[in-house]
Design a protein around this motif. Structure first.
Motif, short mmCIF file in Angstrom:
data_model
loop_
_atom_site.label_atom_id
_atom_site.label_comp_id
_atom_site.label_asym_id
_atom_site.label_seq_id
_atom_site.Cartn_x
_atom_site.Cartn_y
_atom_site.Cartn_z
N THR A 218 28.58 22.57 33.17
CA THR A 218 27.36 21.96 33.62
C THR A 218 26.69 22.70 34.81
OG1 THR A 218 27.69 19.83 32.71
CG2 THR A 218 25.93 20.06 34.30
N PHE A 221 25.59 26.61 33.88
CA PHE A 221 24.31 26.37 33.12
C PHE A 221 23.02 26.43 33.96
CE2 PHE A 221 22.77 24.55 28.79
CZ PHE A 221 22.76 25.84 28.43
N CYS A 224 21.60 29.95 34.13
CA CYS A 224 20.87 30.50 32.93
C CYS A 224 19.45 29.92 32.97
CB CYS A 224 21.45 29.68 31.83
SG CYS A 224 20.66 30.34 30.21
N GLY A 225 19.19 28.75 33.54
CA GLY A 225 18.05 28.31 33.64
C GLY A 225 17.22 29.11 34.64
N TYR A 284 26.74 35.73 31.43
CA TYR A 284 26.13 35.90 32.70
C TYR A 284 26.48 37.18 33.62
CZ TYR A 284 25.55 30.72 31.93
OH TYR A 284 25.00 29.69 31.42
N THR A 318 23.50 31.74 25.13
CA THR A 318 24.21 30.43 25.86
C THR A 318 24.10 29.22 25.08
OG1 THR A 318 22.25 30.18 27.10
CG2 THR A 318 23.74 31.51 28.22
N THR A 322 27.38 26.96 24.23
CA THR A 322 27.52 25.74 25.23
C THR A 322 27.59 24.46 24.15
OG1 THR A 322 26.04 26.67 26.95
CG2 THR A 322 26.13 24.04 26.89
N PHE A 343 22.12 20.26 29.97
CA PHE A 343 21.08 20.94 30.13
C PHE A 343 20.12 20.44 31.19
CE2 PHE A 343 16.80 22.07 28.54
CZ PHE A 343 16.79 23.38 28.19
N HIS A 346 20.72 23.27 33.74
CA HIS A 346 20.10 24.53 33.47
C HIS A 346 18.43 24.00 33.88
CE1 HIS A 346 17.71 26.99 30.31
NE2 HIS A 346 18.81 27.54 30.40
N GLN A 347 17.71 23.24 33.54
CA GLN A 347 16.53 23.09 34.01
C GLN A 347 16.13 22.74 35.44
OE1 GLN A 347 15.64 24.56 31.17
NE2 GLN A 347 13.89 23.63 31.42
#
Length: 397
Positions: A218, A221, A224-225, A284, A318, A322, A343, A346-347
């Motif tokens: 987590t 992630f 990524c976002g 990544y 991803t 994931t 997620f 991510h956000q």
């Protein structure tokens, strides 16, 4: 896979195409909305940032609802929110409607109809040994929307202006009426255990975040976002500010979508043979090296297209990795809710990537100070994912 499973994979790919393809065009509207309606880069960027944050907050909720009641119903409701957000801005373009339309309504829409919700239906439709491949195929198919929506939006902006272009994008969401019933209209017999639903979500979050591997996954992630939201919202503007043609922004976003098709499929295949977290660390690392090279050289048209192609190849890889990593640890009964919890991180990254980038360009007139931060965040994600140990026992239900 059975015929019914293939139908679910195809429906998921189409739903992801609509949901992620439309939001992939947001960066094309930044400068035109300013020129046509006086909307500042800060107002636009903060709206996209809120969109990312609300998507993250809503994803565990919509995922739990999909686990309980069926992903198709949730996705159809999301298409309605999405279309309403786009049409609101088209009818009354202003900073306020941008905040309500992109920030809130499309944020809810993509949480309902995007990959976090619909891929849980794919995972439930196929046996464990085919899960990674099916998730990769659905993610790869969803990339067609990213490649198709960008030229649609760009041609609409160029020929008719931003308002008609937004109506054109909203009209594509009518397809959800035909896609959603084929996805997963009702949950069948629970696999292994009944899904927890909304009432059990807080306890599920406490239990799973106590798992060190899930907590590290987590955390990684976030990067990524952070990286992708910044590039989606600001790469076209960055290229224009560097003196490159405005059309190059659309070209780079199309290349991202096109190269994401084989990349997502390959990442799904890898999930069947290697530990997903290790593969995520490689993704990544590739992204971060590409960002560092792009930021340290003078931007050119060919350089921007090569950068977009490399980033596109690992853009949404991803997602199947994931999802596969979570399913290995906890099974698929609550996969929508568990992916949503992961997620959210991510956000939060997406909120900061889009929002801080917007403030920075209004203050400094460029994005130069942001690129080193992108590199540092990416390297941290590499370290975090490579620190994850494989689960002692792979879940099958």
């Amino acid at each position: 896979m059975t015929r019914s499973a293939w139908i679910v994979v195809l429906a998921a790919a189409l739903s992801v195409s609509l949901a992620l393809g439309i939001r992939q065009t947001f960066g094309l509207f930044l400068l035109p909305l300013g020129a046509e309606h006086g909307i500042t880069a800060t107002a636009f960027g903060l709206s996209v940032a809120i969109h990312n944050l609300l998507w993250g907050i809503g994803q565990p909720i919509t995922g739990a609802m999909a686990d309980k009641y069926g992903a198709g119903r949730v996705a159809l409701a999301g298409a309605g929110f999405y279309a309403a957000g786009l049409l609101l801005i088209a009818a009354y373009p202003s900073a306020l409607t941008l905040f309500l339309g992109i920030g809130i309504l499309t944020g809810i829409g993509v949480a309902c109809a995007g990959s976090g919700t619909v891929l849980s239906a794919v995972a439930r439709a196929v046996p464990p040994e085919q899960r990674g491949n099916a998730l990769g195929l659905a993610s790869a198919g969803g990339s067609f929307g990213q490649a198709a929506m960008v030229p649609l939006a760009m041609s609409g902006i160029g020929a008719y202006g931003t308002q008609i272009a937004l109506v054109m994008l909203a009209s594509t969401l009518v397809l959800a009426l035909f896609i959603a019933p084929k996805l997963e209209w009702r949950r069948g017999t629970p696999l292994g255990a009944a899904p927890v639903g909304l009432s059990g979500l807080p306890d599920l979050a406490r239990r799973t975040l106590a798992n060190k591997g899930f907590a590290l996954l987590t955390t990684g992630f976030f990067a990524c976002g952070f990286q992708l939201a910044f590039l989606t919202a600001h790469l076209p503007a960055h290229l224009s500010l560097c003196g490159l043609p405005a059309s190059l922004g659309a070209t780079t976003l199309m290349l991202v979508g096109l190269f994401n098709i084989p990349g997502s499929w390959l990442c799904g295949r890898l999930a069947n043979t290697v530990q997903p977290e290790k593969a995520l660390g490689v993704i990544y690392l590739i992204r971060t090296v590409a960002i560092a090279l792009f930021a340290s050289t003078v931007p050119t048209e060919w350089g921007a297209m090569v950068f977009a192609s490399v980033m596109g190849f690992v853009w949404l890889g991803t997602i199947p990795l994931t999802s596969a990593a979570i399913a290995r640890r906890f099974g698929v009964a609550d996969l929508g809710a568990l992916y949503g919890l992961c997620f959210f991180s991510h956000q939060v990254g997406g909120f900061l990537g889009a929002g801080v980038g917007a403030v920075l360009v209004d203050v400094n007139g460029n994005y130069d100070a942001f690129w080193p931060v992108m590199v540092l965040v990416g390297l941290a994600a590499v370290a975090v994912n490579w620190a994850v140990r494989a689960p002692a026992r792979v879940a099958t239900a």
